[in-house]
Scaffold this active site. Structure first.
Site, PDB file in Angstrom:
ATOM      1  N   ASN A  89     -11.524   9.953 -36.720  1.00 19.06           N
ATOM      2  CA  ASN A  89     -12.594  10.326 -35.810  1.00 19.06           C
ATOM      3  C   ASN A  89     -12.233   9.931 -34.377  1.00 19.06           C
ATOM      4  O   ASN A  89     -11.149   9.416 -34.120  1.00 19.06           O
ATOM      5  CB  ASN A  89     -13.907   9.670 -36.269  1.00 19.06           C
ATOM      6  CG  ASN A  89     -15.104  10.551 -36.024  1.00 19.06           C
ATOM      7  OD1 ASN A  89     -15.204  11.213 -35.003  1.00 19.06           O
ATOM      8  ND2 ASN A  89     -16.028  10.556 -36.970  1.00 19.06           N
ATOM      9  N   HIS A 119       2.201 -11.113 -28.822  1.00 16.00           N
ATOM     10  CA  HIS A 119       2.756 -11.848 -27.680  1.00 16.00           C
ATOM     11  C   HIS A 119       2.898 -13.316 -28.061  1.00 16.00           C
ATOM     12  O   HIS A 119       2.164 -13.813 -28.921  1.00 16.00           O
ATOM     13  CB  HIS A 119       1.841 -11.697 -26.463  1.00 16.00           C
ATOM     14  CG  HIS A 119       1.642 -10.274 -26.070  1.00 16.00           C
ATOM     15  ND1 HIS A 119       2.525  -9.590 -25.272  1.00 16.00           N
ATOM     16  CD2 HIS A 119       0.683  -9.377 -26.405  1.00 16.00           C
ATOM     17  CE1 HIS A 119       2.109  -8.348 -25.115  1.00 16.00           C
ATOM     18  NE2 HIS A 119       0.992  -8.191 -25.799  1.00 16.00           N
ATOM     19  N   ALA A 164     -17.302  -1.294 -41.326  1.00 13.97           N
ATOM     20  CA  ALA A 164     -17.372  -1.091 -39.877  1.00 13.97           C
ATOM     21  C   ALA A 164     -17.362  -2.423 -39.137  1.00 13.97           C
ATOM     22  O   ALA A 164     -18.006  -3.387 -39.545  1.00 13.97           O
ATOM     23  CB  ALA A 164     -18.628  -0.304 -39.528  1.00 13.97           C
ATOM     24  N   LYS A 170      -4.988 -10.105 -41.974  1.00 15.20           N
ATOM     25  CA  LYS A 170      -4.088 -10.348 -43.110  1.00 15.20           C
ATOM     26  C   LYS A 170      -4.141  -9.156 -44.051  1.00 15.20           C
ATOM     27  O   LYS A 170      -5.117  -8.415 -44.086  1.00 15.20           O
ATOM     28  CB  LYS A 170      -4.517 -11.602 -43.869  1.00 15.20           C
ATOM     29  CG  LYS A 170      -4.383 -12.876 -43.073  1.00 15.20           C
ATOM     30  CD  LYS A 170      -4.807 -14.049 -43.914  1.00 15.20           C
ATOM     31  CE  LYS A 170      -4.744 -15.333 -43.091  1.00 15.20           C
ATOM     32  NZ  LYS A 170      -5.215 -16.488 -43.849  1.00 15.20           N
ATOM     33  N   ARG A 184     -12.833 -10.113 -45.305  1.00 12.18           N
ATOM     34  CA  ARG A 184     -12.638 -10.767 -46.598  1.00 12.18           C
ATOM     35  C   ARG A 184     -13.129  -9.826 -47.689  1.00 12.18           C
ATOM     36  O   ARG A 184     -14.045  -9.032 -47.484  1.00 12.18           O
ATOM     37  CB  ARG A 184     -13.352 -12.110 -46.656  1.00 12.18           C
ATOM     38  CG  ARG A 184     -14.843 -11.996 -46.631  1.00 12.18           C
ATOM     39  CD  ARG A 184     -15.543 -13.350 -46.494  1.00 12.18           C
ATOM     40  NE  ARG A 184     -16.956 -13.243 -46.731  1.00 12.18           N
ATOM     41  CZ  ARG A 184     -17.810 -12.563 -45.967  1.00 12.18           C
ATOM     42  NH1 ARG A 184     -17.395 -11.917 -44.908  1.00 12.18           N
ATOM     43  NH2 ARG A 184     -19.097 -12.520 -46.268  1.00 12.18           N
ATOM     44  N   ARG A 187     -15.819  -7.190 -52.843  1.00 12.19           N
ATOM     45  CA  ARG A 187     -16.047  -6.422 -54.072  1.00 12.19           C
ATOM     46  C   ARG A 187     -14.761  -5.758 -54.530  1.00 12.19           C
ATOM     47  O   ARG A 187     -13.976  -5.293 -53.717  1.00 12.19           O
ATOM     48  CB  ARG A 187     -17.102  -5.371 -53.781  1.00 12.19           C
ATOM     49  CG  ARG A 187     -17.467  -4.503 -54.953  1.00 12.19           C
ATOM     50  CD  ARG A 187     -18.589  -3.562 -54.586  1.00 12.19           C
ATOM     51  NE  ARG A 187     -18.472  -2.375 -55.415  1.00 12.19           N
ATOM     52  CZ  ARG A 187     -18.931  -1.196 -55.119  1.00 12.19           C
ATOM     53  NH1 ARG A 187     -19.559  -0.991 -53.980  1.00 12.19           N
ATOM     54  NH2 ARG A 187     -18.782  -0.200 -55.927  1.00 12.19           N
TER      55      ARG A 187
END
Length: 190
Positions: A89, A119, A164, A170, A184, A187
């Site tokens: 989008n 950096h 969102a 990670k 995190r 589910r």
């Protein structure tokens, strides 16, 4: 971060090593990418063949039936590969100092940022303008909700949904829902 390395800064960047963005080839490749990006962003949705042609020139590869809504923002474009039937989008920022690989059937919400540059934390090399980058990989059938930020070096496994506004510093495994800052897993989709 001084070095006795005799490679050009372009060669250092492409190898994933620290570099300073003062190389004439880096500048030329960046101008090329920004020119194609500007041309793409100046087209209308009715100019589908031209838009496709510009994306084929800009990106390393793009699959069939993939749509990227304008505006699109890139550093080079040439380090981005996108699979088939993927949709992004408005307002995708894909800073491709390192490679960005996006799989098939990926859904990308508005204002998502895929950020490969990094950096130094130490002040002196940062002041000297050293930087580097780490690749990003987005697996098949991933959904990135609006405003998601994916950090350097992250891989997101297939079928994963990222809520969102999440920040992904990670790797995320396949077949999960992840939300938050930092993202995190909340589910499993298995």
């Amino acid at each position: 971060m001084t070095t006795n390395d005799d490679r050009t800064m372009w060669e250092r960047m492409k190898a994933g090593d620290p570099y300073i963005a003062d190389d004439p080839r880096l500048e030329e490749e960046n101008h090329r990418g920004r020119d194609l990006m500007a041309a793409y962003n100046a087209t209308t949705s009715r100019q589908r063949p031209l838009r496709r042609h510009l994306l084929e020139e800009l990106l390393a590869s793009i699959g069939e039936d993939t749509e990227l809504r304008s505006p699109l923002y890139v550093d080079y474009g040439s380090n981005i590969s996108i699979g088939a039937r993927t949709f992004a989008n408005y307002g995708l920022v894909a800073l491709d100092v390192a490679t960005i690989t996006i799989g098939n059937d990926v859904q990308i919400g508005p204002n998502v940022q895929l950020l490969t540059p990094t950096h130094p934390v130490e002040p002196e090399p940062r002041r000297e303008k050293w930087e580097s980058a780490q690749p990003i990989t987005i697996g098949d059938n991933v959904w990135l909700g609006g405003g998601v930020i994916v950090c350097p070096g992250v891989t997101i496994g297939e079928n994963t949904v990222v809520g969102a506004g999440s920040v992904v510093p990670k790797d995320l495994p396949a077949n999960v829902v992840a939300v938050g800052n930092p993202a995190r897993v909340v589910r499993s989709l298995d």
